[in-house]
Design an enzyme around this catalytic site. Structure first.
Site, PDB file in Angstrom:
ATOM      1  N   ASP A  15       0.811  -1.228   0.000  1.00  0.00           N
ATOM      2  CA  ASP A  15       0.000   0.000   0.000  1.00  0.00           C
ATOM      3  C   ASP A  15       0.843   1.277   0.000  1.00  0.00           C
ATOM      4  O   ASP A  15       0.432   2.298   0.539  1.00  0.00           O
ATOM      5  CB  ASP A  15      -0.967   0.026   1.200  1.00  0.00           C
ATOM      6  CG  ASP A  15      -1.751  -1.267   1.315  1.00  0.00           C
ATOM      7  OD1 ASP A  15      -2.180  -1.770   0.265  1.00  0.00           O
ATOM      8  OD2 ASP A  15      -1.920  -1.781   2.429  1.00  0.00           O
ATOM      9  N   HIS A  45      -4.047  -2.919  -6.662  1.00  0.00           N
ATOM     10  CA  HIS A  45      -3.438  -1.707  -7.205  1.00  0.00           C
ATOM     11  C   HIS A  45      -4.541  -0.727  -7.554  1.00  0.00           C
ATOM     12  O   HIS A  45      -5.397  -1.025  -8.380  1.00  0.00           O
ATOM     13  CB  HIS A  45      -2.642  -2.026  -8.462  1.00  0.00           C
ATOM     14  CG  HIS A  45      -1.243  -2.454  -8.168  1.00  0.00           C
ATOM     15  ND1 HIS A  45      -0.735  -2.550  -6.906  1.00  0.00           N
ATOM     16  CD2 HIS A  45      -0.241  -2.796  -8.989  1.00  0.00           C
ATOM     17  CE1 HIS A  45       0.518  -2.940  -6.967  1.00  0.00           C
ATOM     18  NE2 HIS A  45       0.846  -3.103  -8.220  1.00  0.00           N
TER      19      HIS A  45
HETATM   20  P1  IMP Z   1      -1.755 -12.818   2.433  1.00  0.00           P
HETATM   21  O1  IMP Z   1      -0.800 -12.206   1.456  1.00  0.00           O
HETATM   22  O2  IMP Z   1      -3.197 -12.685   2.031  1.00  0.00           O
HETATM   23  O3  IMP Z   1      -1.371 -14.218   2.790  1.00  0.00           O
HETATM   24  O4  IMP Z   1      -1.654 -11.978   3.795  1.00  0.00           O
HETATM   25  C1  IMP Z   1      -0.454 -11.934   4.552  1.00  0.00           C
HETATM   26  C2  IMP Z   1      -0.226 -10.565   5.145  1.00  0.00           C
HETATM   27  O5  IMP Z   1       0.096  -9.654   4.096  1.00  0.00           O
HETATM   28  C3  IMP Z   1      -1.448  -9.962   5.837  1.00  0.00           C
HETATM   29  O6  IMP Z   1      -0.994  -9.165   6.921  1.00  0.00           O
HETATM   30  C4  IMP Z   1      -2.077  -9.103   4.756  1.00  0.00           C
HETATM   31  O7  IMP Z   1      -2.862  -8.052   5.283  1.00  0.00           O
HETATM   32  C5  IMP Z   1      -0.837  -8.568   4.082  1.00  0.00           C
HETATM   33  N1  IMP Z   1      -1.039  -8.192   2.674  1.00  0.00           N
HETATM   34  C6  IMP Z   1      -1.144  -9.015   1.604  1.00  0.00           C
HETATM   35  N2  IMP Z   1      -1.295  -8.301   0.477  1.00  0.00           N
HETATM   36  C7  IMP Z   1      -1.288  -7.006   0.831  1.00  0.00           C
HETATM   37  C8  IMP Z   1      -1.385  -5.784   0.104  1.00  0.00           C
HETATM   38  O8  IMP Z   1      -1.483  -5.720  -1.118  1.00  0.00           O
HETATM   39  N3  IMP Z   1      -1.320  -4.642   0.839  1.00  0.00           N
HETATM   40  C9  IMP Z   1      -1.164  -4.648   2.180  1.00  0.00           C
HETATM   41  N4  IMP Z   1      -1.064  -5.766   2.910  1.00  0.00           N
HETATM   42  C10 IMP Z   1      -1.123  -6.930   2.238  1.00  0.00           C
HETATM   43 MG    MG Z   2      -1.483  -2.329  -3.129  1.00  0.00          MG
END
Ligand code: IMP
Ligand code: MG
Length: 329
Positions: A15, A45
């Site tokens: 983010d 995105h």
């Molecule tokens: P996962 O990628 O869904 O397995 O989540 C693992 C960790 O990464 C969690 O804390 C999610 O909130 C974080 N996370 C995954 N993708 C994003 C993203 O695009 N932006 C922010 N946090 C993310």
């Molecule tokens: Mg993002």
């Protein structure tokens, strides 16, 4: 060899507005390809293109400029989500014919991966089946994109695509960020892929053909997930509201904190960052408070210029761009 590549990586916890930087770089007309090199539809995105807001999860920002846009071998793909993005772009009137590709050895997120995460998720994942899909990839029980007949028209071999007698110039776009990286992040509060420049190399990109590495952060930090991240202070509610810090994928409120300059330096060093973009300077400006953390101390500044020059001195990196949320760099 006539393949060249630049990289865009997140230096914090996702983010950071990497999509904005990619979108800006695509305008240079320098690139023949944009490659998403890690992650699944956990990433969101948010891109503002010609006055319209788009949230894509899989398809890289190059598609808005008619540049070949590839979901790389380091990614995991939800097929329904992929097709709904293709439809969304088409119905917005974009000419995407022959522009969207998936590496044939990318892995597929199945319904059972998603079901599994919805029944239990201790670290606060996005529940998009990301972790289970990568687990099955490495357990050698996963399913590759090339096994899915519906995807056939989109499949490519990254080696054949990049290593030809034609000049190839790739912009590699990372998802998530250094603090969520499977190896460098705060395990187990991490995602299941490689979010650093190293992750870009895994997509048939030779290490000695990397040009610029654009590291992207914000002038404060945010994190979404189960660990405690936000200090107990009302100011972070203000930052969350002014900065609209709610997840693009799940709508969850993002925990906020001051910029940690030492962590940023580490992310810069590991990724080999040559150009740094720090976004959302306008959020602290609106609130009128400037603070950051270094050497385990929180330092306050009297204005934006003072904080910026402290950052510039401390990081000793030539190309640092402070950027507002709404403006381009
Ligand atoms: P996962 O990628 O869904 O397995 O989540 C693992 C960790 O990464 C969690 O804390 C999610 O909130 C974080 N996370 C995954 N993708 C994003 C993203 O695009 N932006 C922010 N946090 C993310
Ligand atoms: Mg993002």
């Amino acid at each position: 060899m006539i393949v060249n590549a630049d990289v865009v990586v997140g230096l914090q916890y996702g983010d950071e507005a990497k999509g904005k930087v990619t979108h800006h770089l695509c305008k240079s007309k320098k690139y023949t390809h944009v490659l998403r090199f890690n992650g699944g539809c956990n990433a969101g995105h948010t891109i503002y293109h010609e006055g319209n807001k788009f949230v894509t999860h899989h398809i890289p920002a190059g598609v808005f400029f008619g540049i070949k846009s590839i979901i790389g071998s380091g990614c995991v793909v939800n097929i329904d989500q992929f097709f709904s993005e293709v439809e969304g772009l088409k119905s917005a009137g974009l000419d995407i014919e022959g522009k969207i590709f998936i590496a044939k050895n990318a892995h597929v997120i199945t319904d059972s991966h998603i079901d599994e995460e919805n029944s239990e998720s201790s670290i606060g994942t996005t529940k998009r089946g990301n972790g289970p899909a990568y687990r099955d990839k490495y357990a050698r029980t996963g399913k590759r994109a090339e096994e899915v007949s519906e995807l056939e028209e989109y499949l490519i071999d990254l080696y054949d695509e990049f290593h030809t007698d034609q000049p190839v110039n790739i912009l590699c776009e990372g998802a998530q960020g250094f603090g969520l990286d499977i190896d460098f992040g705060n395990y187990p509060y991490v995602t299941s892929s490689h979010c650093t420049t190293a992750g870009a190399l895994l997509n048939a990109i030779p290490y000695n053909r990397i040009g610029d590495v654009w590291g992207v952060g914000k002038v404060y930090e945010t994190y979404v997930g189960s660990k405690d991240f936000e200090p107990d202070d009302e100011i972070f509610n203000q930052i969350r509201e002014v900065g609209e810090e709610y997840g693009a994928t799940t709508g969850r409120p993002r925990q906020c904190n001051w910029l940690n300059l030492d962590f940023l330096q580490k992310a810069i060093n590991v990724n080999g960052v040559t150009k740094l973009v720090l976004n959302k300077a306008d959020v602290l400006r609106e609130i009128g408070i400037w603070k950051l953390v270094t050497d385990e101390r929180t330092i306050a500044f009297s204005d934006e210029a003072e904080m910026n020059s402290f950052i510039e001195d401390k990081l000793a990196l030539r190309d640092i761009y402070f950027s507002d949320d709404k403006n381009r760099i």
